[in-house]
Design an enzyme around this catalytic site. Structure first.
Site, PDB file in Angstrom:
ATOM      1  CE  LYS A  82       4.282  19.059 -47.845  1.00 48.23           C
ATOM      2  NZ  LYS A  82       4.254  19.320 -46.398  1.00 48.23           N
ATOM      3  CG  ASP A 116       6.672  18.923 -41.107  1.00 52.85           C
ATOM      4  OD1 ASP A 116       7.329  18.606 -42.108  1.00 52.85           O
ATOM      5  OD2 ASP A 116       7.117  19.651 -40.189  1.00 52.85           O
ATOM      6  N   GLY A 120      11.107  17.739 -45.630  1.00 49.11           N
ATOM      7  CA  GLY A 120      11.408  16.368 -45.207  1.00 49.11           C
ATOM      8  C   GLY A 120      10.127  15.585 -45.368  1.00 49.11           C
ATOM      9  CG  HIS A 121       8.148  15.575 -48.496  1.00 49.99           C
ATOM     10  ND1 HIS A 121       7.855  15.991 -49.761  1.00 49.99           N
ATOM     11  CD2 HIS A 121       8.039  16.687 -47.719  1.00 49.99           C
ATOM     12  CE1 HIS A 121       7.599  17.290 -49.756  1.00 49.99           C
ATOM     13  NE2 HIS A 121       7.705  17.733 -48.525  1.00 49.99           N
ATOM     14  CD  GLN A 144       8.967  24.160 -48.002  1.00 50.79           C
ATOM     15  OE1 GLN A 144       8.861  24.513 -49.152  1.00 50.79           O
ATOM     16  NE2 GLN A 144       9.888  23.283 -47.644  1.00 50.79           N
TER      17      GLN A 144
END
Ligand code: GDP
Ligand code: IMO
Ligand code: MG
Length: 444
Positions: free
Chosen positions: A24, A21, A48-49, A232
């Site tokens: 990225k 988080d 979750g990007h 990650q």
């Protein structure tokens, strides 16, 4: 840098330098203005990007960030574990938002498939008495990677092979139902229903599937540039992270090669993404964690709630020993510092500059989770800038204390800061001219 073939395209790995988080998604989006291919190499829909383009928000889980630029090719590499239903749902929501996904999004025929029994086993194991609770995202990631390494997994190519799919599901369900019932008293899953659902999903997935290692190596040979999108972060890596409080894949830069089939000799640059402070979601060690009101304040200001699970993220100050470790493990040459604006209100910013164990300074990061309990963080207080930075677009325009904060990070890590993010939007980005030049970027 590999100078073997001068005409091949440029490559860069984007890797989380903390516990995920770090931002990225946003950084990959900025880079895709120049890079023509984006390849995910690890993880699954535990990621979750978030990408925000002119106020419009996208949260990508399996689909690489490149999809948001129609001219860009996006690849889900062989190192990813793919839940076909989650992938198709994501594709449907992208289509609904008028994002092009046909002819520009590809899935590796060698990626492993997540099936419902992976989630069943994970839920059972996470809640079983006496087991270490990792605080996973409950997406079946760990059990899917276990099956991969146990050589009993189902790959995307097998998912498309209907008779094989049926046999695989029947056999696997028999085995997994027995195990889950014996260990966790779980209700059995219905193999016929599962087969029908996944055979239908396979038909929808088929147009996206190809040999992505071939696609990527051909693209490189044609001079196209590739960004490898990490998921990650370093401290969640299965080997190098805070084991067992990690994910089940190689999140670090080495994973970019094994997770895509592009050789390590074709990787030019590794770009580590770090927040100006630190967060983690889920259980496990966090040396600089702030447990009281200060931590709560950072969480509120940084809007630190998981993009996937909505869980509150734990917050703390920047941890330079960990950043140095991430630099070593990944071979980071450039750092991107995100969420600088979240510190805008502070007049003083504590930063962890070293670890002490039993009163002695150490550069070593513990191999055991319990080793972190012995660490005393040594803090240095940096001057805050106490002014808004969200609208600043050049390094020279940053307040002096913010420039000093960046210079300090560079000095302490040995990596250069190539980009600074001062807000969630694509436009809220500051690029260092040397970074623009070395990566051949188009300046914003
Ligand atoms: P990722 O998993 O590394 O892509 O990061 P996430 O998207 O899970 O979390 C990063 C969060 O921070 C998202 O909500 C982003 O919109 C937001 N974000 C990214 N960069 C910045 C920044 O510079 N400032 C602020 N305030 N938010 C940012
Ligand atoms: P992105 O790509 C933050 C964490 C989970 C849990 C541990 C194991 O958005 O940075 P898993 O479901 O992978 O078996 O959970 O890893 N985790 C993440 N934390 N960002 C992520 O991804 C994460 N993916 C997994 O919270 O602690
Ligand atoms: Mg995330």
């Amino acid at each position: 840098m590999n100078r073997g073939s001068t005409s091949r395209g440029r490559t860069a790995v984007i890797v989380g330098a903390q516990w995920g988080d770090e931002g990225k998604g946003k950084i990959v989006d900025v880079l895709t203005k120049t890079f023509s291919v984006v390849a995910r190499y690890a993880g699954g829909h535990n990621a979750g990007h978030t990408v925000i383009i002119h106020g419009k928000k996208f949260i990508l889980q399996l689909v690489p960030g490149g999809v948001l630029r129609p001219e860009c090719t996006s690849v889900v590499g062989n190192g990813v574990v793919i839940d076909p239903l989650a992938f198709l749902k994501e594709v449907a929501s992208l289509r609904a938002a008028n994002v092009k996904v046909d002819g520009n999004l590809f899935v590796s025929n060698r990626a492993q498939v997540i099936l419902p029994y992976h989630r069943m086993i994970e839920m059972g194991s996470e809640n079983a008495p006496g087991r270490v609770k990792i605080g996973t995202t409950s997406r079946g990631i760990g059990p899917a990677y276990e099956d991969k390494m146990g050589r009993r997994g189902l790959r995307v190519a097998d998912l498309l092979d209907t008779p094989l799919l049926r046999t695989h599901i029947e056999n696997a369900c028999r085995e997994k139902n027995l195990i889950a019932h014996a260990l966790f008293n779980s209700d059995p899953l219905d193999a016929d229903k599962m087969f029908a659902e996944y055979a239908a999903a396979a038909r929808e997935l088929a147009p996206f599937v190809c040999d992505t290692a071939l696609l990527l190596n051909r693209a490189l040979a044609e001079g196209k540039s590739i960004v490898f999108e990490g998921a990650q972060g370093t401290m969640l890596d299965i080997d190098h992270g805070t084991y067992p409080f990690v994910t089940s894949s190689s999140a670090t830069s080495g994973g970019a090669a094994t997770g895509t089939g592009v050789p390590p000799t074709s990787i030019d640059t590794v770009i580590g993404i770090t927040k100006a402070y630190c967060t983690r979601v889920g259980g496990g060690p966090f040396p600089t964690e702030l447990l009281g009101a200060e931590g709560e304040d950072l969480r509120k200001r940084g809007n630190e709630f998981g993009a996937v699970t909505g869980r509150p993220r734990r917050t703390g100050w920047l941890d330079l020993p960990l950043l140095r470790y991430a630099g070593m493990i990944n071979g980071i040459s450039w750092l991107v510092v995100t969420k600088l604006d979240v510190l805008d209100h502070l007049t003083e910013i504590p930063v962890c500059v070293g670890y002490k164990v039993d009163g002695k300074a150490t550069e070593e990061v513990p191999a055991q989770a319990c080793g972190y309990e012995k660490i005393d963080c040594v803090y240095r207080k940096m001057a805050g800038w106490a002014t808004p930075t969200q609208d600043i677009r050049t390094i020279q325009d940053l307040p002096k204390a913010a420039r000093e904060y960046m210079a300090f990070i560079e000095k302490e890590t040995g990596a250069r800061v190539g980009m600074i993010s001062t807000g969630p939007d694509r436009e809220q980005t500051i690029l260092a001219p040397e970074f623009v030049e070395e990566l051949g970027l188009q300046a914003s």
